[in-house]
Scaffold this motif. Structure first.
Motif, short mmCIF file in Angstrom:
data_model
loop_
_atom_site.label_atom_id
_atom_site.label_comp_id
_atom_site.label_asym_id
_atom_site.label_seq_id
_atom_site.Cartn_x
_atom_site.Cartn_y
_atom_site.Cartn_z
N CYS A 165 1.19 7.77 4.28
CA CYS A 165 2.17 8.85 5.10
C CYS A 165 2.49 7.98 6.83
CB CYS A 165 0.33 9.42 6.14
SG CYS A 165 -0.42 10.69 4.75
N PHE A 166 1.86 6.66 6.85
CA PHE A 166 2.40 5.38 7.21
C PHE A 166 2.23 6.24 8.75
CE2 PHE A 166 4.57 4.68 3.09
CZ PHE A 166 3.89 3.12 3.31
N ASP A 167 1.53 6.54 9.40
CA ASP A 167 0.52 7.23 10.85
C ASP A 167 0.75 6.95 11.62
OD1 ASP A 167 0.75 9.34 12.70
OD2 ASP A 167 -1.22 10.04 11.48
N LEU A 168 -0.07 5.50 12.02
CA LEU A 168 0.22 4.76 12.79
C LEU A 168 0.73 3.05 11.75
CD1 LEU A 168 -2.51 5.35 15.50
CD2 LEU A 168 -0.13 6.15 15.17
N LEU A 169 1.72 2.29 12.01
CA LEU A 169 1.47 1.16 11.24
C LEU A 169 0.88 0.49 11.46
CD1 LEU A 169 4.25 1.43 9.18
CD2 LEU A 169 5.49 -0.06 10.84
N HIS A 170 0.56 -1.00 10.89
CA HIS A 170 -0.10 -1.84 11.31
C HIS A 170 -0.24 -3.14 9.69
CE1 HIS A 170 -2.80 -0.28 7.94
NE2 HIS A 170 -2.71 1.06 8.19
N THR A 171 -1.24 -3.89 10.15
CA THR A 171 -0.46 -4.79 9.25
C THR A 171 -0.61 -4.57 8.09
OG1 THR A 171 -1.59 -6.54 11.39
CG2 THR A 171 -1.75 -7.45 8.81
N GLY A 172 -1.88 -3.94 7.19
CA GLY A 172 -1.99 -4.30 6.46
C GLY A 172 -0.79 -2.84 5.50
N HIS A 173 -0.51 -2.54 6.12
CA HIS A 173 1.38 -1.72 5.96
C HIS A 173 1.88 -2.86 5.54
CE1 HIS A 173 -0.29 2.65 7.86
NE2 HIS A 173 -0.88 2.44 7.06
N ILE A 174 2.15 -3.57 6.71
CA ILE A 174 3.79 -4.07 6.88
C ILE A 174 3.10 -4.84 5.43
CG2 ILE A 174 4.35 -6.43 7.38
CD1 ILE A 174 5.14 -3.28 9.28
N GLU A 175 1.73 -5.78 5.17
CA GLU A 175 2.02 -6.54 3.91
C GLU A 175 2.28 -5.79 2.78
OE1 GLU A 175 1.71 -9.69 4.01
OE2 GLU A 175 1.97 -9.63 6.03
N THR A 176 1.60 -4.80 2.29
CA THR A 176 2.03 -4.10 1.34
C THR A 176 3.13 -3.87 1.23
OG1 THR A 176 1.17 -2.39 1.99
CG2 THR A 176 -0.31 -3.10 0.78
N LEU A 177 4.02 -3.33 1.90
CA LEU A 177 5.60 -2.69 2.12
C LEU A 177 6.28 -3.92 1.75
CD1 LEU A 177 5.89 -0.81 4.54
CD2 LEU A 177 5.81 -0.02 2.21
N ARG A 178 5.79 -5.84 2.32
CA ARG A 178 7.02 -6.25 2.03
C ARG A 178 6.77 -6.69 0.68
NH1 ARG A 178 5.24 -9.86 7.15
NH2 ARG A 178 6.92 -9.51 8.44
N ALA A 179 5.26 -6.83 -0.01
CA ALA A 179 5.52 -6.98 -1.47
C ALA A 179 5.95 -6.20 -2.48
CB ALA A 179 3.35 -7.10 -1.76
N ALA A 180 5.95 -5.02 -2.06
CA ALA A 180 6.51 -4.14 -3.22
C ALA A 180 8.45 -4.71 -3.04
CB ALA A 180 6.19 -2.79 -2.78
N ARG A 181 8.09 -3.94 -1.14
CA ARG A 181 10.13 -4.87 -1.34
C ARG A 181 10.55 -5.99 -2.69
NH1 ARG A 181 14.16 -6.32 -1.78
NH2 ARG A 181 16.06 -5.97 -0.57
N ALA A 182 9.52 -6.94 -2.45
CA ALA A 182 9.73 -7.90 -3.54
C ALA A 182 8.82 -8.19 -5.05
CB ALA A 182 8.01 -9.73 -3.21
N LEU A 183 9.31 -6.63 -5.36
CA LEU A 183 9.33 -6.54 -6.83
C LEU A 183 10.45 -6.18 -7.15
CD1 LEU A 183 5.76 -5.02 -6.87
CD2 LEU A 183 6.61 -6.94 -7.63
N GLY A 184 11.71 -5.61 -6.64
CA GLY A 184 12.74 -5.58 -6.35
C GLY A 184 13.87 -5.56 -5.93
N ASP A 185 14.91 -5.01 -6.14
CA ASP A 185 15.87 -4.73 -5.19
C ASP A 185 15.91 -3.55 -3.81
OD1 ASP A 185 17.70 -6.86 -6.85
OD2 ASP A 185 17.96 -5.19 -8.43
N ARG A 186 15.39 -2.73 -4.27
CA ARG A 186 15.78 -2.22 -2.67
C ARG A 186 14.02 -1.42 -2.90
NH1 ARG A 186 20.55 0.28 -3.04
NH2 ARG A 186 22.45 -1.82 -2.92
N LEU A 187 13.57 -1.40 -1.88
CA LEU A 187 12.62 -0.79 -1.94
C LEU A 187 12.90 1.32 -0.73
CD1 LEU A 187 9.54 -0.57 -1.68
CD2 LEU A 187 9.08 -1.38 0.48
N VAL A 188 12.09 1.99 -1.95
CA VAL A 188 12.31 3.42 -1.50
C VAL A 188 10.40 3.87 -0.71
CG1 VAL A 188 12.94 5.92 -2.26
CG2 VAL A 188 14.11 3.60 -2.75
N VAL A 189 10.47 4.57 0.42
CA VAL A 189 9.56 5.12 1.01
C VAL A 189 9.35 6.57 0.74
CG1 VAL A 189 7.31 4.41 2.63
CG2 VAL A 189 9.14 2.68 1.97
N CYS A 190 8.33 6.89 0.28
CA CYS A 190 8.42 8.25 0.11
C CYS A 190 7.63 8.42 1.15
CB CYS A 190 7.91 8.46 -1.91
SG CYS A 190 8.70 8.26 -2.95
#
Length: 491
Positions: free
Chosen positions: A343-368
């Motif tokens: 949902c990413f309703d109020l973006l916070h530090t936890g979101h940022i860290e997990t999104l960065r970690a996910a992006r590091a796993l590949g070439d593109r990050l798609v957020v559903c």
């Protein structure tokens, strides 16, 4: 219109009037030079045909789910028949041209254009407009004129009817140096920077300034707006967005999002279509131009006209912003697409860290991203706090996020089938447990992984702190059953 801002309502059809073209891309692989000349030899040729000109504008509107009527000159030849097939959901009101259907062939090597071959299309060769063409314009909810100077707009009686309706419905005019003047009273004219210079010179306006400067763009737009008696002129400036003037006063700059341009072909059509639909749905000119700029940026970063390739006809596409998950990476290898959801309703530090970690796993990050309706079903009537359009734009502003896809369902299963990520990331408390989306991932050998959370960070806690309430124990980690509906922890 589909997109992060939700559907736009246009109660009567959008009528596109203008010159239709058939665009053909012939793509090949260049791995060697010709032995008798220093030119590349193309192997493994693949041909893709797409609508172009006014037909591309109509196709884009139909892809958005808008009811569209296309009034254009179309010959009874192979090119005309291919266009009719490509435009199957669009009502095509065909006028009789002189000469063959215009066809533009781009010969490309691994996405790089080498040469363009143009055939057909005798300018000025269209006779009288049909009764159906005139009726369609009179019954329109909005009109988009895409004038390439090949005679459609000047069919006997058609220009007069467009002028007639301009006083009561929005008319957007996408001009071309070979085309005629917009009729008086149009709501918006959308030349690009170079076109504005040529058109101003043709009108004898002498409006200038430093080359490619906002001063020059403003002067030309103001002069053209007054000369054409238009309500507004928006000069499109590529990556800088669009400069809108009403003929005097301080202009409005609609900035473009920072995106990677894959193919700019048709970007002007995308902007004009979006602006026309927005105006027909009640938006003011400045908001319509801003919507057009945003949708144009989405379009070029998603591959430009290639975004039509993966569709069955022109059915409304899945909602996406940013870059297409199917695009290649430098060097031509297939990208590793990573997806996550929530949902990413109020973006916070936890979101940022997990999104960065996910992006590091590949070439593109798609957020559903859960739509507003989906969040309400998941979180209750008080959520979301931030609407889906804003949540999508905030996520796209993050360097680690390449694309945002909205979904209305309770689970992201269907959107995962469209994105087909190699990796799907889940929250840390799924460690050792079965991931709910595992079954759909196995359809294409996708892999689910668990990423750790930043402890003590959650939207629920932020909401509680903002409202002076005490967060319930354990609120930073939702139940597994609740999480499986959104694909994320209390995002």
């Amino acid at each position: 219109m589909t997109g992060a801002s939700g559907p736009t309502v246009l109660k009567s059809p959008l009528v596109v009037v203008g010159d239709a073209l058939l665009d053909i891309d012939v793509d090949g692989r260049a791995g060697r030079l010709c032995p008798d000349a220093p030119v590349p030899v193309l192997d493994e040729l693949v041909e893709r045909a797409r609508p172009g000109g006014a037909a591309l504008a109509a196709a884009l509107a139909a892809r958005d789910g808008v009811e569209v009527v296309l009034v254009t000159a179309l010959a009874d030849d192979e090119g005309g028949e291919r266009l009719r097939q490509l435009l199957a959901p669009v009502e095509v009101v065909a006028l009789r041209p002189q000469g063959a259907t215009p066809v533009k062939r781009r010969i490309r090597a691994e996405g790089q254009s080498l040469v363009r071959l143009d055939t057909g299309g005798a300018p000025g060769g269209v006779g009288a407009a049909t009764q159906r063409a005139l009726e369609a314009v009179r019954e329109a909810g909005a009109v988009l004129v895409s004038d390439y100077g090949r005679g459609t707009v000047d069919a006997d009686g058609l220009r007069e009817v467009i002028a007639e309706v301009a006083g009561r419905i929005p008319v957007v005019w996408d001009p071309h140096p070979r085309g005629g003047r917009p009729v008086p009273g149009v709501r918006l004219v959308t030349p690009n920077e170079d076109e504005a210079g040529v058109l101003a010179a043709r009108e004898g306006l002498g409006a200038g300034g430093p080359p490619h400067s906002l001063v020059a763009a403003r002067r030309r737009a103001e002069a053209l707006c007054r000369a054409w008696q238009a309500q507004g002129v928006a000069v499109t400036l590529g990556a800088r967005g669009a400069l809108l003037t009403y003929g005097s006063g301080t202009p409005v700059l609609a900035p473009a999002p920072d995106v990677r341009c894959i193919d700019a072909c048709g970007a002007g059509d995308r902007l004009a279509v979006s602006a026309a639909v927005a105006l027909g749905s009640g938006s003011v000119i400045a908001d319509a131009v801003a919507e057009g700029v945003r949708r144009s940026a989405d379009y070029v970063s998603s591959g430009g006209p290639a975004c039509l390739d993966d569709l069955d006809g022109l059915a409304p596409a899945w909602q996406a912003l940013g870059v297409s998950a199917g695009d290649g990476v430098p060097g031509g290898s297939a990208p590793t697409v990573v997806a996550t959801g929530g949902c990413f309703d109020l973006l916070h530090t936890g979101h940022i860290e997990t999104l960065r970690a996910a992006r590091a796993l590949g070439d593109r990050l798609v957020v559903c991203l859960n739509s507003d309706a989906s969040v309400r079903r998941l979180k209750g009537p008080g959520r979301p706090i931030v609407p889906e359009a804003d949540r999508a734009r905030v996520l796209l502003a993050l360097e680690c996020v390449d694309e945002v896809v909205l979904f209305d369902e309770d689970t992201p299963v269907e959107v995962l089938r469209r994105v087909r990520p190699a990796i799907w990331t889940k929250g840390g408390d799924y460690a050792g447990a079965d991931v709910p989306e595992l079954a759909v991932l196995e359809e294409w050998d996708g892999q689910a992984v668990v990423l750790p959370y930043v402890e003590g960070r959650s939207t629920t806690a932020l909401v509680a702190a903002a409202t002076g309430q005490r967060a319930q124990p354990g609120s930073t980690v939702a139940s597994a059953a609740s999480r499986s509906r959104s694909g994320r922890k209390d995002a």
